[in-house]
Design a protein around this motif. Structure first.
Motif, PDB file in Angstrom:
ATOM      1  N   LEU A 339       0.194 -20.862   4.749  1.00  0.00           N
ATOM      2  CA  LEU A 339       0.900 -20.798   3.348  1.00  0.00           C
ATOM      3  C   LEU A 339      -0.048 -20.917   2.212  1.00  0.00           C
ATOM      4  O   LEU A 339      -1.085 -21.635   2.494  1.00  0.00           O
ATOM      5  CB  LEU A 339       1.811 -21.911   3.346  1.00  0.00           C
ATOM      6  CG  LEU A 339       3.132 -21.593   4.187  1.00  0.00           C
ATOM      7  CD1 LEU A 339       4.060 -22.730   3.895  1.00  0.00           C
ATOM      8  CD2 LEU A 339       3.934 -20.316   4.097  1.00  0.00           C
ATOM      9  N   GLU A 343       1.975 -23.368  -2.543  1.00  0.00           N
ATOM     10  CA  GLU A 343       3.121 -23.475  -1.551  1.00  0.00           C
ATOM     11  C   GLU A 343       2.873 -25.152  -0.822  1.00  0.00           C
ATOM     12  O   GLU A 343       3.859 -25.874  -0.606  1.00  0.00           O
ATOM     13  CB  GLU A 343       3.350 -22.509  -0.432  1.00  0.00           C
ATOM     14  CG  GLU A 343       4.650 -22.580   0.011  1.00  0.00           C
ATOM     15  CD  GLU A 343       5.636 -21.731  -0.625  1.00  0.00           C
ATOM     16  OE1 GLU A 343       6.589 -22.331  -1.044  1.00  0.00           O
ATOM     17  OE2 GLU A 343       5.300 -20.698  -1.434  1.00  0.00           O
ATOM     18  N   ASN A 344       1.752 -25.200  -0.496  1.00  0.00           N
ATOM     19  CA  ASN A 344       1.182 -26.430   0.126  1.00  0.00           C
ATOM     20  C   ASN A 344       1.292 -27.696  -0.850  1.00  0.00           C
ATOM     21  O   ASN A 344       1.757 -28.706  -0.498  1.00  0.00           O
ATOM     22  CB  ASN A 344      -0.152 -26.276   0.676  1.00  0.00           C
ATOM     23  CG  ASN A 344      -0.111 -25.856   1.921  1.00  0.00           C
ATOM     24  OD1 ASN A 344       0.230 -26.847   2.969  1.00  0.00           O
ATOM     25  ND2 ASN A 344      -0.536 -24.812   2.472  1.00  0.00           N
ATOM     26  N   MET A 347       4.923 -28.546  -1.447  1.00  0.00           N
ATOM     27  CA  MET A 347       5.868 -28.621  -0.608  1.00  0.00           C
ATOM     28  C   MET A 347       6.506 -29.851  -0.302  1.00  0.00           C
ATOM     29  O   MET A 347       6.019 -31.263  -0.798  1.00  0.00           O
ATOM     30  CB  MET A 347       5.205 -28.437   0.741  1.00  0.00           C
ATOM     31  CG  MET A 347       6.037 -28.255   1.855  1.00  0.00           C
ATOM     32  SD  MET A 347       4.899 -28.215   3.478  1.00  0.00           S
ATOM     33  CE  MET A 347       4.156 -26.752   3.408  1.00  0.00           C
ATOM     34  N   GLY A 348       7.877 -30.097  -0.297  1.00  0.00           N
ATOM     35  CA  GLY A 348       8.622 -31.125  -0.271  1.00  0.00           C
ATOM     36  C   GLY A 348       9.085 -31.854  -1.494  1.00  0.00           C
ATOM     37  O   GLY A 348       9.889 -32.578  -1.534  1.00  0.00           O
ATOM     38  N   LEU A 350      10.143 -30.122  -4.462  1.00  0.00           N
ATOM     39  CA  LEU A 350      10.620 -28.689  -5.315  1.00  0.00           C
ATOM     40  C   LEU A 350      11.830 -29.225  -6.233  1.00  0.00           C
ATOM     41  O   LEU A 350      11.795 -28.557  -7.261  1.00  0.00           O
ATOM     42  CB  LEU A 350      10.845 -27.595  -4.380  1.00  0.00           C
ATOM     43  CG  LEU A 350       9.681 -27.062  -3.761  1.00  0.00           C
ATOM     44  CD1 LEU A 350      10.236 -26.072  -2.688  1.00  0.00           C
ATOM     45  CD2 LEU A 350       8.669 -26.054  -4.657  1.00  0.00           C
ATOM     46  N   LYS A 351      12.275 -30.027  -5.980  1.00  0.00           N
ATOM     47  CA  LYS A 351      13.555 -30.282  -6.913  1.00  0.00           C
ATOM     48  C   LYS A 351      13.491 -30.394  -8.405  1.00  0.00           C
ATOM     49  O   LYS A 351      14.214 -29.989  -8.934  1.00  0.00           O
ATOM     50  CB  LYS A 351      14.178 -31.825  -6.408  1.00  0.00           C
ATOM     51  CG  LYS A 351      14.998 -31.768  -5.099  1.00  0.00           C
ATOM     52  CD  LYS A 351      16.540 -32.129  -5.392  1.00  0.00           C
ATOM     53  CE  LYS A 351      17.165 -32.121  -4.104  1.00  0.00           C
ATOM     54  NZ  LYS A 351      16.977 -33.122  -3.107  1.00  0.00           N
ATOM     55  N   LEU A 354      14.189 -27.038 -10.256  1.00  0.00           N
ATOM     56  CA  LEU A 354      15.545 -26.304 -10.203  1.00  0.00           C
ATOM     57  C   LEU A 354      15.975 -26.061 -11.475  1.00  0.00           C
ATOM     58  O   LEU A 354      15.747 -26.948 -12.495  1.00  0.00           O
ATOM     59  CB  LEU A 354      16.220 -27.241  -9.400  1.00  0.00           C
ATOM     60  CG  LEU A 354      16.230 -27.236  -7.977  1.00  0.00           C
ATOM     61  CD1 LEU A 354      17.254 -28.206  -7.313  1.00  0.00           C
ATOM     62  CD2 LEU A 354      16.404 -25.885  -7.395  1.00  0.00           C
ATOM     63  N   THR A 357      20.214 -24.381 -10.177  1.00  0.00           N
ATOM     64  CA  THR A 357      20.430 -24.148  -8.715  1.00  0.00           C
ATOM     65  C   THR A 357      19.295 -23.285  -7.967  1.00  0.00           C
ATOM     66  O   THR A 357      18.913 -23.226  -6.872  1.00  0.00           O
ATOM     67  CB  THR A 357      21.807 -23.734  -7.929  1.00  0.00           C
ATOM     68  OG1 THR A 357      21.809 -22.291  -8.435  1.00  0.00           O
ATOM     69  CG2 THR A 357      22.867 -24.525  -8.584  1.00  0.00           C
ATOM     70  N   LEU A 358      18.549 -22.502  -8.949  1.00  0.00           N
ATOM     71  CA  LEU A 358      17.369 -21.951  -8.342  1.00  0.00           C
ATOM     72  C   LEU A 358      16.143 -22.223  -9.097  1.00  0.00           C
ATOM     73  O   LEU A 358      16.209 -23.194 -10.147  1.00  0.00           O
ATOM     74  CB  LEU A 358      17.471 -20.357  -9.046  1.00  0.00           C
ATOM     75  CG  LEU A 358      18.780 -19.639  -8.200  1.00  0.00           C
ATOM     76  CD1 LEU A 358      18.587 -18.136  -8.870  1.00  0.00           C
ATOM     77  CD2 LEU A 358      18.741 -19.477  -6.690  1.00  0.00           C
ATOM     78  N   LEU A 359      15.063 -22.081  -8.220  1.00  0.00           N
ATOM     79  CA  LEU A 359      13.608 -22.495  -8.442  1.00  0.00           C
ATOM     80  C   LEU A 359      12.969 -21.917  -9.698  1.00  0.00           C
ATOM     81  O   LEU A 359      13.251 -20.659  -9.617  1.00  0.00           O
ATOM     82  CB  LEU A 359      12.650 -22.614  -7.440  1.00  0.00           C
ATOM     83  CG  LEU A 359      13.373 -23.506  -6.275  1.00  0.00           C
ATOM     84  CD1 LEU A 359      12.390 -23.123  -4.991  1.00  0.00           C
ATOM     85  CD2 LEU A 359      13.001 -24.747  -6.610  1.00  0.00           C
ATOM     86  N   ASP A 360      12.516 -22.609 -10.548  1.00  0.00           N
ATOM     87  CA  ASP A 360      11.743 -21.765 -11.514  1.00  0.00           C
ATOM     88  C   ASP A 360      10.265 -21.764 -11.148  1.00  0.00           C
ATOM     89  O   ASP A 360       9.532 -22.582 -11.046  1.00  0.00           O
ATOM     90  CB  ASP A 360      11.775 -22.628 -12.663  1.00  0.00           C
ATOM     91  CG  ASP A 360      10.859 -21.976 -13.872  1.00  0.00           C
ATOM     92  OD1 ASP A 360      10.270 -20.802 -13.810  1.00  0.00           O
ATOM     93  OD2 ASP A 360      10.978 -22.308 -15.176  1.00  0.00           O
ATOM     94  N   LEU A 361       9.906 -20.568 -10.329  1.00  0.00           N
ATOM     95  CA  LEU A 361       8.831 -20.274  -9.936  1.00  0.00           C
ATOM     96  C   LEU A 361       7.608 -20.229 -10.570  1.00  0.00           C
ATOM     97  O   LEU A 361       6.405 -20.766 -10.174  1.00  0.00           O
ATOM     98  CB  LEU A 361       8.818 -18.955  -8.699  1.00  0.00           C
ATOM     99  CG  LEU A 361       9.851 -18.901  -7.853  1.00  0.00           C
ATOM    100  CD1 LEU A 361       9.828 -17.688  -6.897  1.00  0.00           C
ATOM    101  CD2 LEU A 361       9.564 -19.968  -6.680  1.00  0.00           C
ATOM    102  N   ARG A 364       6.714 -23.913 -11.292  1.00  0.00           N
ATOM    103  CA  ARG A 364       5.965 -24.383 -10.119  1.00  0.00           C
ATOM    104  C   ARG A 364       4.498 -24.046  -9.842  1.00  0.00           C
ATOM    105  O   ARG A 364       3.494 -24.982  -9.772  1.00  0.00           O
ATOM    106  CB  ARG A 364       6.863 -24.078  -8.772  1.00  0.00           C
ATOM    107  CG  ARG A 364       6.182 -24.647  -7.714  1.00  0.00           C
ATOM    108  CD  ARG A 364       6.679 -23.874  -6.168  1.00  0.00           C
ATOM    109  NE  ARG A 364       6.180 -22.514  -6.318  1.00  0.00           N
ATOM    110  CZ  ARG A 364       6.371 -21.840  -5.150  1.00  0.00           C
ATOM    111  NH1 ARG A 364       6.877 -22.021  -4.301  1.00  0.00           N
ATOM    112  NH2 ARG A 364       5.835 -20.440  -5.133  1.00  0.00           N
ATOM    113  N   ARG A 401      -1.407 -32.531  -3.483  1.00  0.00           N
ATOM    114  CA  ARG A 401      -0.142 -32.752  -2.942  1.00  0.00           C
ATOM    115  C   ARG A 401       0.498 -34.151  -3.377  1.00  0.00           C
ATOM    116  O   ARG A 401       1.440 -34.345  -3.787  1.00  0.00           O
ATOM    117  CB  ARG A 401       0.355 -32.256  -1.744  1.00  0.00           C
ATOM    118  CG  ARG A 401       1.619 -32.568  -1.369  1.00  0.00           C
ATOM    119  CD  ARG A 401       2.094 -31.797   0.008  1.00  0.00           C
ATOM    120  NE  ARG A 401       1.332 -32.369   1.194  1.00  0.00           N
ATOM    121  CZ  ARG A 401       0.963 -31.618   2.231  1.00  0.00           C
ATOM    122  NH1 ARG A 401       1.172 -30.332   2.261  1.00  0.00           N
ATOM    123  NH2 ARG A 401       0.289 -32.012   3.230  1.00  0.00           N
TER     124      ARG A 401
END
Lengths: 489, 366
Positions: A339, A343-344, A347-348, A350-351, A354, A357-361, A364, A401
């Motif tokens: 990945l 993403e790494n 990870m875990g 991500l809240k 939000l 209900t969708l992620l603001d990529l 992030r 992380r």
């Protein structure tokens, strides 16, 4: 080897590298992670092909088309991760891919004598050729690989960090065998991060940096610090940077915490802004201690308090309370290799990104890239897969992380394992900075010099118990080892 | 750059190549029907039958698992629906509401809920066993595959369940246009006295909506990212505080819902429920995912890719049909395409080094 070049796409992995190995000599190949050592060895052993340059063995030009070809020409490679079929017997492993094993048929009997001779030569005379390889110790497996090299009449044997997974006493045995191989006129290339080790075993050295040869010579004519500055390209006078940090109130309090088998009840309290070291042999329960603390292993009894509040439950609950952990097994557990960095890093947790209900990529990605900069990960972009990074950079992603998780207590299990000197210094500096920010760091390591230089206090574990805690200044390598190997109850 | 683009949209290029090939071949050796709108409609229709359950399979495969029971679970759902329709209290009315329609509408609602729960339940059973026992998904779903077949056959009395034609509501017929290409979910619009018909098969509309939902779910929700994390490395996910067992149970259950909707389309297509129809369907579904770039080792796969994968399979089948190539050969061709796709995919993601080495080794021995 003369002027070897190798490119992978736009990256130049090897640039005009030259290397000379004499028969009966051990050449240490030294360099930081990503300097091109492994690529060079892969070119030598036929796993990669050089784009340019010549290699000759005993005056004859040598251009391996593949590993089999290389072996035929007398070049054998002992990889860091062993290359044996664990379910097969010792003799079958030695015969794997050997020339002269008959036309599709195995003549074990004919080969038996040769195999026994080879095993004898690597000090495994007592090992039965029919024993299953997977049931032997790592050290024995490694020697079986050496025996396999011998039976193919290897003239050059390449060792890629052979001691990284060996206990101390087996290292001595390996060096003895290497000495014996030397006397049999075999040329040896030896890659290692450990300078002390290189000093014991090698005759000559050659240093690689960024894919170039930057220096070579006889071992006796060079000092450790000269080698280090060749490797890093600058002076690492400050391998252990001294960053002042003040101790605050007690942050983590462990009260008679027990795991299923290990650790035995442990009491410990660590303060904010403290770097607490845990020493001990492999199997002393260090890793179990922190895994139980983090909720990865089952907690059989006792309590954990963080800033006065009791923490328990799942890994997630403990993370929310402020624990963060860096795994000792970076490849398998620490990071998802396939990945991307972003993403790494996220990870875990991500809240926080939000949005309905969708992620603001974008958000992030930006904050992950920010963290990448902060810990100085060297990569083309945040979308690069972790597997493509060097060990040191991978470790920085893992650290990024924990920072992303906003952990107050950072559990770092062997954070400098398999990492080059330059990055090690960066990680020590980071630990100091984090402590100065008031974070608590639990630093587990097998490498005593770093514990002694970086930590405020060190606790030594043996047989699942925390034997003794002292100020770091009151410990020496010898006193730590004598506690770590003590057997009294 | 071009090369990168080519790699990224590999499955799409493969689909275009296959379409071009059959268009040309069929023009010369067939009747030139391959490129007709009618044939495209038929192809998209049958692709929907594969694609919908394959979306669920994509999520499972990204999580590092597999579901061999998808085929029989799908026909089990179809059979449940058929049994419910057969036992409907009244014949299907023309409207949803009204005195005599209400009973049927409620019954139908109940039937759909039951069908969805059947699919979700099948998935939940798979997910629970996998999470609780840590037995590999291949073995677990190999077992449940047969179990779901058996349950279906008990339900259907070991035969095919036919519901009387008058019990099947019109909208259900419209869900899958199939061979009757004149029926569409979207009614024609009257614009300035001209009737404009959107001749998009309803199954295609359903597929696209589901694809959009699944795509957003995988890309832009915490759940979706967690599934990628688990598939890529379960122990890393655990270290990051992700509840892997619970997530996996959700993955299989969700996939079960897609399977149930697949069961609805299946019923709308064949108009009966036969549990043993499902045998072998799971392989077609998995093939669509793999053709679309899904990796059976987990962590990789895409909903759009899977849709393309389903189209590839149906394009080959339709092309071969029009060229009057016997079914037996069609199987062989599809099998070859799947293997080629996986090899190409490995080339794409692994280092191409091994490929060149393989070639060089061959030249050496010969």
């Amino acid at each position: 080897m003369q002027g070897i070049c190798k490119r992978f796409g736009p990256t130049i992995a090897l640039d005009q590298v030259s290397l000379n190995v004499n028969a009966g000599e051990v050449l240490a190949l030294i360099g930081e992670n990503g300097a091109g050592k492994s690529t060079l060895l892969k070119v030598l052993s036929g796993a990669h092909r050089a784009d340019r340059g010549q290699i000759s063995i005993g005056g004859k030009p040598y251009q391996p088309r593949g590993p089999l070809d290389a072996r035929g020409a007398g070049v054998a490679m002992i990889y860091q991760e062993l290359n044996l079929a664990p379910d097969l017997s010792v003799e079958d492993n030695i015969l794997l891919g050997q020339a002269g094993t008959g036309k599709g048929l195995l003549f074990r009997k004919q080969q038996r004598q040769k195999i026994e001779e080879a095993l004898e030569a690597v000090g495994l005379g007592s090992l039965s050729p029919t024993a299953i390889v997977g049931q032997q110790s790592i050290a024995t497996q490694q020697l079986v690989e050496v025996a396999r090299a011998l039976i193919s009449n290897a003239k050059i044997i390449l060792f890629d960090e052979p001691t990284s997974s060996l206990p101390q006493k087996d290292v001595a045995q390996l060096f003895e065998i290497i000495d014996r191989l030397k006397k049999n006129n075999i040329g040896i290339v030896y890659i290692s991060h450990f300078l002390e080790e290189v000093r014991t075993v090698a005759d000559g050295y050659s240093v690689l940096r960024d894919g170039r040869s930057v220096g070579s010579g006889r071992m006796e004519n060079v000092s450790d610090s000269e080698i280090i500055s060749l490797m890093v390209g600058r002076d690492v006078s400050e391998l252990y940077p001294n960053i002042p940090h003040d101790l605050g109130d007690v942050r983590l309090k462990i009260k008679s915490m027990r795991g299923q088998h290990s650790p035995h009840p442990i009491d410990l309290s660590i303060r904010a802004g403290e770097i607490f070291g845990i020493a001990g042999l492999v199997g002393s329960g260090r890793t179990e201690l922190v895994r139980t603390l983090f909720g990865l292993d089952h907690l059989s009894g006792g309590q954990i308090e963080l800033d006065g509040t009791r923490i328990k439950g799942s890994v997630k609950a403990r993370m929310r309370a402020g624990l963060g952990m860096l795994s000792e097994d970076r490849k398998r557990e620490g990071l998802a290799q396939e990945l991307p960095i972003i993403e790494n890093t996220t990870m875990g947790s991500l809240k926080r990104y939000l949005k309905f209900t969708l992620l603001d990529l974008d958000k992030r990605d930006n904050s992950a890239i920010e963290l990448m900069k902060e810990v100085e990960v060297k990569a083309h972009s945040g979308y690069q897969n972790v597997a493509e990074l060097s060990g040191g950079n991978q470790q920085k992603v893992a650290i990024a992380r924990i920072l992303h998780q906003n952990a107050k207590v950072l559990i770092m299990d062997e954070p400098t394992k398999g990492i080059d000197v330059g990055t090690k210094a960066e990680i020590y500096r980071m630990m100091g900075k984090l402590a100065a920010q008031g974070k608590t760091i639990l630093f587990i390591s097998s490498y005593l010099p770093e514990l002694l230089s970086v930590c405020d206090r060190i606790g030594v574990m043996a047989r699942g118990r925390l034997r003794e805690i002292r100020e770091a200044a009151d410990w020496t390598e010898d006193s730590i080892m004598s506690v770590a190997t003590s057997s009294d109850r | 750059m071009l090369k990168k683009l080519l790699w990224k949209f590999g499955p799409l290029f493969a689909l275009v190549a296959i379409l071009v090939f059959f268009a040309v071949a069929e023009k010369y050796w067939g009747q030139g029907q391959f490129l007709s709108t009618r044939n495209f409609r038929v192809m998209m229709n049958s692709a929907a039958l594969i694609a919908v359950p394959a979306f669920g399979m994509t999520i499972i495969i990204i999580s590092g698992g597999i579901d061999l029971s998808a085929g029989t679970a799908l026909t089990l759902c179809g059979t449940v629906l058929a049994v419910m329709l057969k036992n409907a209290p009244t014949a299907a009315p023309d409207t949803f509401f009204g005195d005599d329609a209400l009973a049927f509408t409620l019954w139908m609602f109940f039937a759909l809920v039951l069908m969805t729960l059947t699919g979700a339940g099948c998935g939940l059973i798979n997910g629970t066993i996998i999470s609780a026992t840590k037995v590999v998904p291949f073995i677990v779903t190999l077992g449940t595959m047969t179990i779901y077949l058996g349950v279906g056959q008990i339900l259907s009395n070991e035969s095919t369940v036919y519901a009387p034609k008058e019990n099947v509501p019109e909208w259900l017929n419209l869900c899958y246009t199939g061979r009757i290409a004149e029926n569409y979910l979207i009614p024609p619009i009257n614009l300035f006295g001209q009737e404009i018909a959107f001749k998009i098969p309803s199954s295609v509309i359903i597929t696209v909506i589901l694809a959009g939902m699944a795509g957003i779910l995988m890309r832009q929700t915490v759940f979706g990212r967690n599934v990628f994390a688990i598939g890529s490395s379960e122990s890393t996910a655990r270290l990051c505080g992700i509840n892997a067992p619970l997530t996996l149970m959700a993955v299989y259950t969700l996939s079960g819902v897609f399977v149930a909707i697949g069961g609805l389309l299946y019923y709308a297509d064949v108009k009966n429920g036969n549990p043993s129809d499902g045998q072998g369907k799971e392989l077609e579904i998995i093939a669509a995912v793999v053709l679309g770039g899904g990796s059976l080792s987990g962590g990789r796969g895409s909903i759009i890719g899977t849709m393309v994968g389903a189209l590839i399979i149906t394009a080959i089948r339709s092309g071969c049909g029009l060229l009057s190539i016997p079914n037996t050969y069609t199987y062989i061709i599809i099998g070859c395409i799947i293997i080629i796709a996986v090899v190409v995919d490995q080339l794409r993601h692994g280092s191409p080094e091994w490929f060149f080495q393989m070639i060089s080794r061959k030249t050496k021995t010969s």
